[in-house]
Design an enzyme around this catalytic site. Structure first.
Site, mmCIF file in Angstrom:
data_model
loop_
_atom_site.group_PDB
_atom_site.id
_atom_site.type_symbol
_atom_site.label_atom_id
_atom_site.label_comp_id
_atom_site.label_asym_id
_atom_site.label_seq_id
_atom_site.Cartn_x
_atom_site.Cartn_y
_atom_site.Cartn_z
ATOM 1 N N PRO A 10 0.782 -1.226 0.000
ATOM 2 C CA PRO A 10 0.000 0.000 0.000
ATOM 3 C C PRO A 10 0.815 1.278 0.000
ATOM 4 C CG PRO A 10 -0.137 -1.113 2.122
ATOM 5 C CD PRO A 10 0.499 -2.072 1.165
ATOM 6 N N ASN A 11 0.336 2.230 -0.774
ATOM 7 C CA ASN A 11 0.866 3.603 -0.875
ATOM 8 C C ASN A 11 2.163 3.694 -1.675
ATOM 9 O OD1 ASN A 11 -1.232 4.857 0.761
ATOM 10 N ND2 ASN A 11 -0.320 3.714 2.465
ATOM 11 N N ARG A 18 5.014 10.869 -2.733
ATOM 12 C CA ARG A 18 4.671 10.624 -1.341
ATOM 13 C C ARG A 18 5.860 10.966 -0.445
ATOM 14 N NH1 ARG A 18 4.755 4.573 1.276
ATOM 15 N NH2 ARG A 18 3.821 5.173 3.261
ATOM 16 N N TYR A 23 10.963 9.112 1.195
ATOM 17 C CA TYR A 23 10.983 8.073 0.153
ATOM 18 C C TYR A 23 11.622 8.518 -1.167
ATOM 19 C CZ TYR A 23 7.742 5.887 3.429
ATOM 20 O OH TYR A 23 7.177 5.344 4.551
ATOM 21 N N ASN A 74 8.142 -5.347 -0.507
ATOM 22 C CA ASN A 74 7.956 -4.191 0.362
ATOM 23 C C ASN A 74 6.470 -4.152 0.679
ATOM 24 O OD1 ASN A 74 7.750 -1.803 1.714
ATOM 25 N ND2 ASN A 74 8.981 -0.608 0.264
ATOM 26 N N ALA A 77 2.953 -0.592 5.096
ATOM 27 C CA ALA A 77 2.485 -0.635 6.483
ATOM 28 C C ALA A 77 1.964 -2.014 6.891
ATOM 29 C CB ALA A 77 1.412 0.421 6.713
ATOM 30 N N HIS A 80 3.892 -4.220 9.384
ATOM 31 C CA HIS A 80 3.786 -4.070 10.834
ATOM 32 C C HIS A 80 2.508 -4.671 11.410
ATOM 33 C CE1 HIS A 80 7.005 -1.397 9.823
ATOM 34 N NE2 HIS A 80 6.202 -0.603 9.141
ATOM 35 N N ASP A 87 1.704 -15.516 7.069
ATOM 36 C CA ASP A 87 1.266 -16.899 6.825
ATOM 37 C C ASP A 87 1.436 -17.277 5.349
ATOM 38 O OD1 ASP A 87 0.621 -17.346 9.463
ATOM 39 O OD2 ASP A 87 -1.544 -17.177 9.200
ATOM 40 N N GLU A 98 12.428 -9.276 2.628
ATOM 41 C CA GLU A 98 11.688 -8.086 3.079
ATOM 42 C C GLU A 98 12.529 -6.852 2.802
ATOM 43 O OE1 GLU A 98 10.770 -8.195 7.294
ATOM 44 O OE2 GLU A 98 10.321 -6.038 7.336
ATOM 45 N N HIS A 100 12.662 -2.418 2.754
ATOM 46 C CA HIS A 100 12.106 -1.095 3.052
ATOM 47 C C HIS A 100 13.022 -0.026 2.490
ATOM 48 C CE1 HIS A 100 9.174 -2.948 5.601
ATOM 49 N NE2 HIS A 100 10.145 -3.658 6.128
ATOM 50 N N SER A 102 12.991 3.195 3.554
ATOM 51 C CA SER A 102 13.482 3.955 4.716
ATOM 52 C C SER A 102 14.058 2.992 5.758
ATOM 53 C CB SER A 102 12.332 4.758 5.329
ATOM 54 O OG SER A 102 11.335 3.893 5.853
ATOM 55 N N ARG A 107 12.774 5.205 12.748
ATOM 56 C CA ARG A 107 11.509 5.943 12.675
ATOM 57 C C ARG A 107 10.658 5.633 13.916
ATOM 58 N NH1 ARG A 107 9.016 5.300 6.863
ATOM 59 N NH2 ARG A 107 7.732 7.005 7.687
ATOM 60 N N ARG A 111 6.943 1.232 13.757
ATOM 61 C CA ARG A 111 7.575 0.665 12.555
ATOM 62 C C ARG A 111 8.758 -0.257 12.892
ATOM 63 N NH1 ARG A 111 5.220 3.879 8.421
ATOM 64 N NH2 ARG A 111 4.710 5.933 9.238
HETATM 65 C C1 DQA Z 1 8.139 1.294 4.122
HETATM 66 C C2 DQA Z 1 8.154 1.547 5.633
HETATM 67 C C3 DQA Z 1 6.789 1.308 6.246
HETATM 68 O O1 DQA Z 1 6.822 1.557 7.643
HETATM 69 C C4 DQA Z 1 5.764 2.231 5.618
HETATM 70 O O2 DQA Z 1 4.482 1.964 6.132
HETATM 71 C C5 DQA Z 1 5.768 2.193 4.137
HETATM 72 C C6 DQA Z 1 7.054 2.110 3.430
HETATM 73 C C7 DQA Z 1 9.477 1.641 3.460
HETATM 74 O O3 DQA Z 1 9.680 1.213 2.315
HETATM 75 O O4 DQA Z 1 10.307 2.352 4.036
HETATM 76 O O5 DQA Z 1 4.728 2.297 3.498
HETATM 77 O O6 DQA Z 1 7.894 -0.091 3.900
#
Ligand code: DQA
Length: 142
Positions: A10-11, A18, A23, A74, A77, A80, A87, A98, A100, A102, A107, A111
């Site tokens: 998401p996002n 954003r 980012y 990635n 959110a 978390h 699963d 995994e 990220h 950031s 942070r 997170r």
């Molecule tokens: C993220 C870090 C997450 O905490 C956040 O919710 C994101 C982006 C990152 O790529 O740094 O949406 O996964």
């Protein structure tokens, strides 16, 4: 050609627009262009969804396909919060790294915990968009 899937949650469709202080200014599409030029001999597939169930469906779809060497995830959110994504990662055969953009550990407290780290092959965080490239290198060099 063997494949690697980059799976964004998401996002992350808003990369470039954003919170650029966190980012960066580059869109994922722009970054994918340079990434695909840098990575030789593997097809880099990309999928993004804002919906938890779609991410799970994609993990199921790709996760038993022997054409894939790995999935770079990635989960945004959902990292978390999502026991369901954890699963799904446990259920599939293709390994997941995994990622990220950031440094989540620098942070907010919320997170710092990941629901998925324990079921992933490894974790890469804090290197900006280059985090994706580092994860791909980890698959390619193994
Ligand atoms: C993220 C870090 C997450 O905490 C956040 O919710 C994101 C982006 C990152 O790529 O740094 O949406 O996964």
């Amino acid at each position: 050609m063997m494949k690697i899937l980059i799976l964004n949650g998401p996002n992350l469709n808003l990369l470039g627009k954003r919170e650029p202080g966190i980012y960066g200014n580059q869109s994922m599409e722009e970054y994918l262009g340079t990434l695909r030029q840098r990575v030789d001999g593997y097809e880099i597939e990309y999928y993004q969804s804002n919906h938890e169930g779609d991410i799970i469906d994609k993990l199921h779809q790709v996760g038993f396909d022997s054409n894939y060497v790995g999935i770079v995830l990635n989960a945004g959110a959902y990292t978390h919060t999502s026991l369901a994504i954890a699963d799904a990662i446990s259920a599939i055969k293709v390994p997941v790294i995994e990622v990220h953009i950031s440094n989540v550990h620098a942070r907010e407290q919320v997170r710092h915990h990941s629901m998925i780290s324990a079921v992933c092959r490894g974790v890469i965080a804090g290197f900006g968009m280059n985090s994706y490239n580092l994860a791909i290198n980890a698959f390619i060099n193994n």
